[in-house]
Design a protein around this motif. Structure first.
Motif, mmCIF file in Angstrom:
data_model
loop_
_atom_site.group_PDB
_atom_site.id
_atom_site.type_symbol
_atom_site.label_atom_id
_atom_site.label_comp_id
_atom_site.label_asym_id
_atom_site.label_seq_id
_atom_site.Cartn_x
_atom_site.Cartn_y
_atom_site.Cartn_z
ATOM 1 N N GLU A 191 0.816 -1.207 0.000
ATOM 2 C CA GLU A 191 0.000 0.000 0.000
ATOM 3 C C GLU A 191 0.852 1.261 0.000
ATOM 4 N N ALA A 192 2.031 1.172 0.608
ATOM 5 C CA ALA A 192 2.860 2.364 0.774
ATOM 6 C C ALA A 192 3.818 2.604 -0.382
ATOM 7 N N MET A 193 4.136 1.586 -1.156
ATOM 8 C CA MET A 193 5.138 1.715 -2.203
ATOM 9 C C MET A 193 4.665 2.668 -3.310
ATOM 10 N N PRO A 194 5.450 3.713 -3.638
ATOM 11 C CA PRO A 194 5.062 4.663 -4.696
ATOM 12 C C PRO A 194 5.391 4.101 -6.080
ATOM 13 N N ASP A 195 4.697 3.034 -6.465
ATOM 14 C CA ASP A 195 5.042 2.298 -7.681
ATOM 15 C C ASP A 195 4.038 2.472 -8.821
ATOM 16 N N GLU A 196 3.111 3.418 -8.702
ATOM 17 C CA GLU A 196 2.047 3.543 -9.691
ATOM 18 C C GLU A 196 2.592 3.839 -11.086
ATOM 19 N N LYS A 197 3.588 4.732 -11.177
ATOM 20 C CA LYS A 197 4.136 5.080 -12.485
ATOM 21 C C LYS A 197 4.817 3.886 -13.134
ATOM 22 N N LEU A 198 5.542 3.106 -12.344
ATOM 23 C CA LEU A 198 6.191 1.906 -12.871
ATOM 24 C C LEU A 198 5.158 0.909 -13.357
ATOM 25 N N MET A 199 4.086 0.699 -12.585
ATOM 26 C CA MET A 199 3.059 -0.257 -12.982
ATOM 27 C C MET A 199 2.365 0.181 -14.268
ATOM 28 N N GLN A 200 2.041 1.441 -14.366
ATOM 29 C CA GLN A 200 1.381 1.941 -15.581
ATOM 30 C C GLN A 200 2.278 1.794 -16.799
ATOM 31 N N THR A 201 3.560 2.042 -16.616
ATOM 32 C CA THR A 201 4.502 1.917 -17.729
ATOM 33 C C THR A 201 4.597 0.478 -18.208
ATOM 34 N N LEU A 202 4.707 -0.460 -17.284
ATOM 35 C CA LEU A 202 4.813 -1.868 -17.658
ATOM 36 C C LEU A 202 3.513 -2.383 -18.274
ATOM 37 N N GLU A 203 2.370 -1.945 -17.757
ATOM 38 C CA GLU A 203 1.086 -2.376 -18.305
ATOM 39 C C GLU A 203 0.870 -1.811 -19.698
ATOM 40 N N THR A 204 1.323 -0.589 -19.939
ATOM 41 C CA THR A 204 1.220 0.000 -21.274
ATOM 42 C C THR A 204 2.088 -0.768 -22.264
ATOM 43 N N GLU A 205 3.267 -1.174 -21.852
ATOM 44 C CA GLU A 205 4.155 -1.938 -22.727
ATOM 45 C C GLU A 205 3.567 -3.296 -23.072
ATOM 46 N N LYS A 246 0.346 -3.996 -23.317
ATOM 47 C CA LYS A 246 -0.781 -3.699 -24.219
ATOM 48 C C LYS A 246 -1.750 -4.871 -24.238
ATOM 49 N N GLN A 247 -1.928 -5.478 -25.422
ATOM 50 C CA GLN A 247 -2.911 -6.545 -25.574
ATOM 51 C C GLN A 247 -2.269 -7.927 -25.491
ATOM 52 N N GLY A 248 -1.064 -7.996 -24.976
ATOM 53 C CA GLY A 248 -0.384 -9.286 -24.861
ATOM 54 C C GLY A 248 -1.026 -10.175 -23.814
ATOM 55 N N ARG A 249 -0.495 -11.377 -23.687
ATOM 56 C CA ARG A 249 -1.025 -12.334 -22.727
ATOM 57 C C ARG A 249 -0.904 -11.779 -21.319
ATOM 58 N N ASN A 250 -1.933 -12.057 -20.515
ATOM 59 C CA ASN A 250 -1.963 -11.533 -19.150
ATOM 60 C C ASN A 250 -2.176 -12.670 -18.150
ATOM 61 N N ASP A 251 -1.469 -13.797 -18.417
ATOM 62 C CA ASP A 251 -1.594 -14.941 -17.511
ATOM 63 C C ASP A 251 -1.149 -14.572 -16.104
ATOM 64 N N TYR A 252 -0.099 -13.762 -16.033
ATOM 65 C CA TYR A 252 0.430 -13.314 -14.752
ATOM 66 C C TYR A 252 0.423 -11.786 -14.759
ATOM 67 N N PRO A 253 -0.581 -11.166 -14.149
ATOM 68 C CA PRO A 253 -0.708 -9.700 -14.184
ATOM 69 C C PRO A 253 0.553 -8.994 -13.675
ATOM 70 N N ILE A 254 0.812 -7.817 -14.264
ATOM 71 C CA ILE A 254 1.993 -7.032 -13.905
ATOM 72 C C ILE A 254 2.021 -6.739 -12.405
#
Length: 299
Positions: free
Chosen positions: A29-43, A45-53
């Protein structure tokens, strides 16, 4: 949400009594990782999501909180602990070793975002703890690589670690009975270099190098980085403690002359002849040790 405000609601003694899952939940909850997560999820895109970022990232945080030495230990913990899988965000099976390898490669491409997360947490600590960073300490730690070493075969091979090198650290001391001891540690991998707050035992700066890099060499580079990116940390610091591996005239002068930081650094024994003491030329009954301590004997 900053991690220290959350932890301050409990108190340090109560935090130590929290279970692993509770501590992991606070970290997530405390980790300021939102920008990293959004960047990885954007990369992805529509690829396989068996293991969410986010689930992959949360599981890596779990490995750190649970102090797992390898991904395989983390995977075994995930396989046996359904509550941990659910907290991380996995709905199906545990990610494969290859999935973690690919994910780490993606993280390496965004080292700048991870560094920004670290700097953000340090700045938050400085706001909440006014004396944070006043008394510093520096040291390094061996990080073994479980991969194979580099060979003459130049063909890319993910099973080999082509950046790791061999390192050695020698520890010496004196037992209670006065006899000296020595321990030599050799490993293949890397070195983690840390500057930490000596009171709160929390990191101020870090760097990772191949194992052969000398501690004092990296110490100068870390001071360079702080001078460029976070000079306020050096302005606030009053002392810096270190072992004899950092006994370097240039570093001592740099700390005191440039930043008024008092170096508290053990002195290396540079005497090669093995003598425990030496005599002063002017006084026959006075000797001194390699640390400069004088001993006066009665004639």
């Amino acid at each position: 949400m900053a991690i220290i405000p959350q932890l301050s609601l409990f108190g340090w003694e109560e935090i130590e009594e929290l279970g692993d899952l509770e501590r992991l939940s606070l970290v997530m909850e405390a980790m300021p990782d939102e920008k990293l997560m959004q960047t990885l999820e954007t990369e992805r895109k529509q690829g396989r999501n068996d293991y969410p970022i986010r689930a992959m990232w949360n599981s890596i945080l779990a490995g750190i909180v649970f102090q797992h030495e390898s991904i395989e230990k983390l995977r075994r913990e995930l396989a046996r602990n359904g509550q941990l899988r659910h907290l991380c965000g996995f709905q199906g099976q545990v990610p494969s070793s290859w999935a973690y390898t690919r994910f780490f490669k993606k993280l390496l491409h965004h080292a700048d975002l991870i560094q920004a997360m670290f700097d953000s947490l340090v700045q938050e600590l400085r706001k909440l703890l006014p004396d944070f960073g006043k008394h510093l300490a520096i040291d390094s730690k061996a990080i073994p690589s479980y991969a194979r070493h580099k060979t003459r075969n130049r063909t890319p091979d993910g099973r080999r670690d082509t950046e790791a090198t061999y390192g050695v650290k020698t520890y010496r001391g004196v037992k209670e009975d006065g006899t000296p001891w020595e321990k030599v540690v050799r490993w293949f991998g890397y070195k983690l270099h840390l500057i930490v707050d000596a009171v709160y035992e929390l990191p101020v700066h870090f760097s990772l190098t191949p194992a052969h890099v000398a501690d004092i060499t990296e110490a100068h580079r870390m001071i360079d980085h702080l001078e460029e990116s976070r000079p306020e940390m050096l302005e606030h610091a009053e002392t810096l403690a270190a072992d004899k591996a950092y006994d370097d005239t240039k570093l001592i002068r740099r700390l005191w002359d440039d930043h008024q930081i008092k170096p508290v650094i053990d002195i290396r024994n540079s005497w090669k002849d093995g003598e425990p003491t030496r005599s002063f030329t002017k006084w026959e009954n006075v000797v001194y040790t390699y640390k400069g301590k004088s001993i006066v004997s009665a004639r």
